[in-house]
Design an enzyme around this catalytic site. Structure first.
Site, short mmCIF file in Angstrom:
data_model
loop_
_atom_site.label_atom_id
_atom_site.label_comp_id
_atom_site.label_asym_id
_atom_site.label_seq_id
_atom_site.Cartn_x
_atom_site.Cartn_y
_atom_site.Cartn_z
N ASP A 11 143.02 41.08 20.21
CA ASP A 11 143.70 41.89 19.20
C ASP A 11 145.20 41.67 19.35
O ASP A 11 145.78 41.96 20.40
CB ASP A 11 143.35 43.37 19.41
N ASP A 104 144.45 39.47 12.46
CA ASP A 104 145.01 39.72 13.79
C ASP A 104 143.98 40.07 14.86
O ASP A 104 144.36 40.45 15.98
CB ASP A 104 146.05 40.84 13.72
N GLU A 105 142.70 39.94 14.59
CA GLU A 105 141.72 40.21 15.64
C GLU A 105 140.44 39.44 15.41
O GLU A 105 140.09 39.09 14.28
CB GLU A 105 141.43 41.71 15.77
#
Length: 360
Positions: A11, A104-105
């Site tokens: 993350d 983003d993850e």
């Protein structure tokens, strides 16, 4: 007995805001939010801004009240996508079993990995270092035997940290975990659990499956299992794509139909480009409008043949626009295509053989 899987959840830390601070050094150490302002919604907040209680999805006006000296930055989604792809390329050097959740993850199954590394903990540490060396950004990681636990763990030592939940320590970890920290339990559900005197994993574990399903329906089965460390969902690298969408949030609200149609044409062309790159077609087109007051209007049109090009999208979007119930300033427009020709995609699975002794 089947060996445990080794799952990593990566993350990125305050991704959009961190990109802006990296690209614009004068913003470092200052409270920054991406998106927002008086009429927008915060897309991301730097850790300096979070100290003032600013969070993503918060109205920009509220954020400015909490922090009058907040620096509001216009989003640059193309830049975020570019860096996200860099990061994803790093993941693929270790495993093909990568399930992105957003820019983003992502989850990674490294039970069997391309580097032949025994320790998932070391893989996560190496990936985080690679991300920092190549992008200048920090990431946090969680490592455990399933996606639920990895997701919970990645939030434990944020920012720029990592945590491993070893299979021998799952139950003791879950018992002391506050119910608000359970992935999938939001504020409303947490409040209901508090009313039922469920404050942590130990309290949750004391409830029977019948009790939990009575209170929470099918979700009760999920709660019953995860508190015992049971979560069987695999990392799915090849999800069947069900829709393709393009949305634009405008720095200044659109006040007249001419401006709206100009933007709809641009969105239609962008949508055509994305579809052509993926060789995808669809039969259902949806127009999404978000107004200045954050109310949302959507309307769809499905046809028997596939939409062919940007002109098709644009002409249909104009007709859907005419169906709107009222005229108000527009802050977001979007077009999405569904009912696609993608068909079924076969899931990738792996034979799990590596023992878990070297998990740390």
């Amino acid at each position: 007995m089947q060996p445990h899987r080794k799952i990593i959840h990566i993350d990125m830390d305050a991704f959009y805001a961190s990109v802006e601070q990296h690209d614009h050094p004068e913003l470092r150490g200052k409270p920054v939010c991406v998106g927002g302002g008086k009429y927008g919604v915060v897309a991301a907040a730097s850790y300096e801004a979070r100290k003032y209680g600013i969070r993503s999805a918060m109205p920009g006006r509220t954020a400015l009240e909490k922090c009058p000296h907040l620096i509001v930055v216009k989003p640059r989604f193309q830049r975020y996508k570019e860096i996200s792809q860099q990061i994803r390329n790093i993941f693929y050097e270790y495993t093909d079993l990568v399930e992105p959740l957003s820019l983003d993850e992502a989850y990674l199954d490294v039970t069997e990995n391309k580097k032949g590394m025994e320790s998932a903990n070391e893989i996560a540490r190496e990936i985080r270092k690679r991300i920092f060396d190549e992008t200048g950004l920090t990431a946090s990681a969680g490592i455990s035997v399933n996606k639920f636990l990895a997701k919970v763990a990645s939030d434990y030592h944020k920012p720029n940290g990592q945590k491993t939940i070893h299979p021998t320590r799952i139950l003791e970890f879950m018992e002391v975990l506050p119910i608000e920290k359970f992935y999938g339990i939001g504020k409303v559900t947490a409040n209901k659990m508090h009313e039922l005197h469920i404050f942590n994993g130990k309290d949750l574990k004391e409830k029977t499956q019948e009790q939990l399903t009575g209170w929470f329906g099918k979700a009760g089965i999920y709660y019953y299992n995860v508190v015992r460390g049971i979560h069987t969902s695999e990392v799915k690298p090849h999800r069947i794509q069900k829709s393709v969408a393009v949305e634009e949030t405008y720095w200044e609200n659109l006040l007249d139909e001419e401006s709206v149609f100009k933007q709809l044409r641009a969105i239609s062309e962008d949508l055509e480009g994305r579809l052509n790159r993926k060789e995808i077609k669809g039969k259902s087109l949806t127009l999404k409008i978000r107004y200045k007051d954050f109310s949302v209007f959507t309307r769809s049109k499905t046809q028997e043949v596939y939409y062919e090009n940007a002109q098709d999208f644009y002409e249909t979007a104009q007709k859907l626009w005419e169906l709107r119930p009222f005229d108000k300033p527009v802050r977001l427009l979007g077009l999405s295509l569904s009912n696609l020709n993608t068909g079924e995609t076969k899931q990738v699975s792996v034979q799990l053989r590596i023992p878990f002794e070297d998990f740390y």
